[in-house]
Scaffold this motif. Structure first.
Motif, PDB file in Angstrom:
ATOM      1  N   GLN A  17       0.888  -1.105   0.631  1.00  0.00           N
ATOM      2  CA  GLN A  17       0.128  -0.091  -0.127  1.00  0.00           C
ATOM      3  C   GLN A  17       0.870   1.272  -0.221  1.00  0.00           C
ATOM      4  N   THR A  18       1.652   1.010   0.863  1.00  0.00           N
ATOM      5  CA  THR A  18       2.477   2.161   0.690  1.00  0.00           C
ATOM      6  C   THR A  18       3.202   2.615  -0.558  1.00  0.00           C
ATOM      7  N   ASP A  19       4.314   1.304  -1.272  1.00  0.00           N
ATOM      8  CA  ASP A  19       4.355   1.534  -2.875  1.00  0.00           C
ATOM      9  C   ASP A  19       3.563   2.103  -3.878  1.00  0.00           C
ATOM     10  N   PHE A  20       2.433   1.781  -3.335  1.00  0.00           N
ATOM     11  CA  PHE A  20       1.336   2.098  -3.975  1.00  0.00           C
ATOM     12  C   PHE A  20       0.574   3.825  -4.252  1.00  0.00           C
ATOM     13  N   LEU A  21       0.510   3.870  -3.267  1.00  0.00           N
ATOM     14  CA  LEU A  21       0.560   5.602  -2.717  1.00  0.00           C
ATOM     15  C   LEU A  21       1.682   6.292  -3.642  1.00  0.00           C
ATOM     16  N   GLN A  22       2.509   6.128  -3.128  1.00  0.00           N
ATOM     17  CA  GLN A  22       3.979   6.711  -3.804  1.00  0.00           C
ATOM     18  C   GLN A  22       3.664   6.644  -5.243  1.00  0.00           C
ATOM     19  N   LYS A  23       4.002   6.225  -5.600  1.00  0.00           N
ATOM     20  CA  LYS A  23       3.360   5.893  -7.234  1.00  0.00           C
ATOM     21  C   LYS A  23       2.369   6.659  -7.567  1.00  0.00           C
ATOM     22  N   VAL A  28      -0.491  11.247 -10.444  1.00  0.00           N
ATOM     23  CA  VAL A  28      -1.817  12.209 -10.308  1.00  0.00           C
ATOM     24  C   VAL A  28      -2.102  13.598  -9.091  1.00  0.00           C
ATOM     25  N   ALA A  29      -2.419  14.105  -9.871  1.00  0.00           N
ATOM     26  CA  ALA A  29      -2.686  15.736  -9.485  1.00  0.00           C
ATOM     27  C   ALA A  29      -4.137  15.518  -9.140  1.00  0.00           C
ATOM     28  N   ASP A  30      -5.143  15.249  -9.332  1.00  0.00           N
ATOM     29  CA  ASP A  30      -6.775  15.657  -8.741  1.00  0.00           C
ATOM     30  C   ASP A  30      -6.755  15.157  -7.461  1.00  0.00           C
ATOM     31  N   ARG A  31      -6.829  16.704  -6.726  1.00  0.00           N
ATOM     32  CA  ARG A  31      -7.029  16.194  -5.183  1.00  0.00           C
ATOM     33  C   ARG A  31      -8.119  15.092  -4.871  1.00  0.00           C
ATOM     34  N   ASN A  32      -9.562  14.904  -5.147  1.00  0.00           N
ATOM     35  CA  ASN A  32      -9.772  14.127  -4.971  1.00  0.00           C
ATOM     36  C   ASN A  32     -10.008  12.734  -5.312  1.00  0.00           C
ATOM     37  N   VAL A  33      -8.765  12.676  -6.339  1.00  0.00           N
ATOM     38  CA  VAL A  33      -7.961  10.879  -6.703  1.00  0.00           C
ATOM     39  C   VAL A  33      -7.810  10.439  -5.361  1.00  0.00           C
ATOM     40  N   LEU A  34      -6.592  11.837  -4.809  1.00  0.00           N
ATOM     41  CA  LEU A  34      -5.708  11.705  -3.773  1.00  0.00           C
ATOM     42  C   LEU A  34      -6.015  10.802  -2.650  1.00  0.00           C
ATOM     43  N   LYS A  35      -6.876  12.112  -2.300  1.00  0.00           N
ATOM     44  CA  LYS A  35      -7.856  11.799  -1.290  1.00  0.00           C
ATOM     45  C   LYS A  35      -8.417  10.103  -1.133  1.00  0.00           C
ATOM     46  N   ARG A  40      -8.012   4.896   0.678  1.00  0.00           N
ATOM     47  CA  ARG A  40      -8.188   3.215   0.568  1.00  0.00           C
ATOM     48  C   ARG A  40      -7.319   2.488   1.099  1.00  0.00           C
ATOM     49  N   ALA A  41      -6.320   3.314   1.344  1.00  0.00           N
ATOM     50  CA  ALA A  41      -4.314   2.575   1.310  1.00  0.00           C
ATOM     51  C   ALA A  41      -4.353   2.492   2.615  1.00  0.00           C
ATOM     52  N   ALA A  42      -5.195   2.965   3.516  1.00  0.00           N
ATOM     53  CA  ALA A  42      -5.278   2.521   5.090  1.00  0.00           C
ATOM     54  C   ALA A  42      -6.120   2.432   5.784  1.00  0.00           C
ATOM     55  N   ALA A  43      -7.092   2.214   4.945  1.00  0.00           N
ATOM     56  CA  ALA A  43      -8.577   1.132   5.011  1.00  0.00           C
ATOM     57  C   ALA A  43      -7.992  -0.122   4.540  1.00  0.00           C
ATOM     58  N   ASP A  71       9.593  10.111   4.108  1.00  0.00           N
ATOM     59  CA  ASP A  71       8.263  10.280   5.334  1.00  0.00           C
ATOM     60  C   ASP A  71       7.458   8.514   5.159  1.00  0.00           C
ATOM     61  N   PHE A  72       7.415   7.878   3.682  1.00  0.00           N
ATOM     62  CA  PHE A  72       7.463   6.015   3.898  1.00  0.00           C
ATOM     63  C   PHE A  72       8.389   5.765   4.192  1.00  0.00           C
TER      64      PHE A  72
END
Length: 215
Positions: A17-23, A28-35, A40-43, A71-72
């Motif tokens: 999940q850490t690797d996926f979130l970093q990528k 991705v620049a869209d803030r809603n997608v990032l949110k 989802r990564a934490a969940a 940080d990661f």
């Protein structure tokens, strides 16, 4: 004192999940997608580790707020003291699991970092046999089977990683069956158990196989 609560396969979930979130943060620049991805990564991490305390859950949920690779990396390093290692096991205990193998060759247990082991496994090249030791409810289960390299890639039953496989065949006997009533169960597994242990994120298939051939 840090109380271990993260098993190896669960730590692999965290790394994934850490690797996926970093990528995602890099591409991705869209803030809603990032949110959504952060949530989802934490969940996914919380779902992979049942019975968490509030403090443990808060510790893991920090992943949703990180920005930099540093940080990661620091997050993963901070979790290492909480890794629950493979239970202590001795050479004699392993030998008792495989009593018919008088010349059993066992890896150097002192060289293994058991924090990153879900199942202990090794190959005896001389006999083309694969040995697996798995802890379950305070005991160890020993599985022995013949291994045949396939020289092709596929998905490992245990870690679901696309890698070079071997075909593992284990002889089994149904309960209350006659001595001659012996069958075999075979599955495709990783040739490299170290890499498999570093990739496995779910023990369901591993345990199902072990219990199906357990004597």
């Amino acid at each position: 004192m840090n109380t271990p609560f993260i098993r190896n396969h669960q730590y692999n979930v965290i790394k994934k999940q850490t690797d996926f979130l970093q990528k995602t943060l890099r591409t991705v620049a869209d803030r809603n997608v990032l949110k959504t991805v952060r949530y989802r990564a934490a969940a996914n991490i919380i779902e992979a580790i049942p019975n968490l305390t509030n403090d443990q859950q808060q510790m893991l949920e920090q992943i949703s707020a990180f920005e930099s690779a540093y940080d990661f990396q620091r997050f993963l390093g901070a979790l290492e003291p909480y890794l629950e290692p493979f239970p202590p096991i001795t050479l004699k205990q392993i030998q008792k699991l495989f009593p018919k193998n008088k010349k059993l060759k066992v890896p150097d247990l002192g060289s293994i970092d058991f924090r990153y082991v879900t199942y202990l496994s090794w190959v005896d090249i001389a006999t083309n046999k694969l040995f697996i030791v798995y802890p379950f409810e305070g005991q160890f289960i020993g599985i022995e089977g013949r291994i045949t390299p396939t020289n092709k890639k596929g998905y490992c039953l245990f870690c679901n990683r696309h890698q070079e496989l071997a075909f593992l065949t284990v002889k089994t006997k149904p309960a209350n069956a006659s001595p001659d009533n012996i069958s075999s169960i075979g599955q495709y597994v990783c040739l490299e158990s170290d890499a498999c242990n570093q990739s496995i994120t779910d023990i369901g298939s591993l345990e199902k196989f072990i219990f199906s051939v357990r004597k």
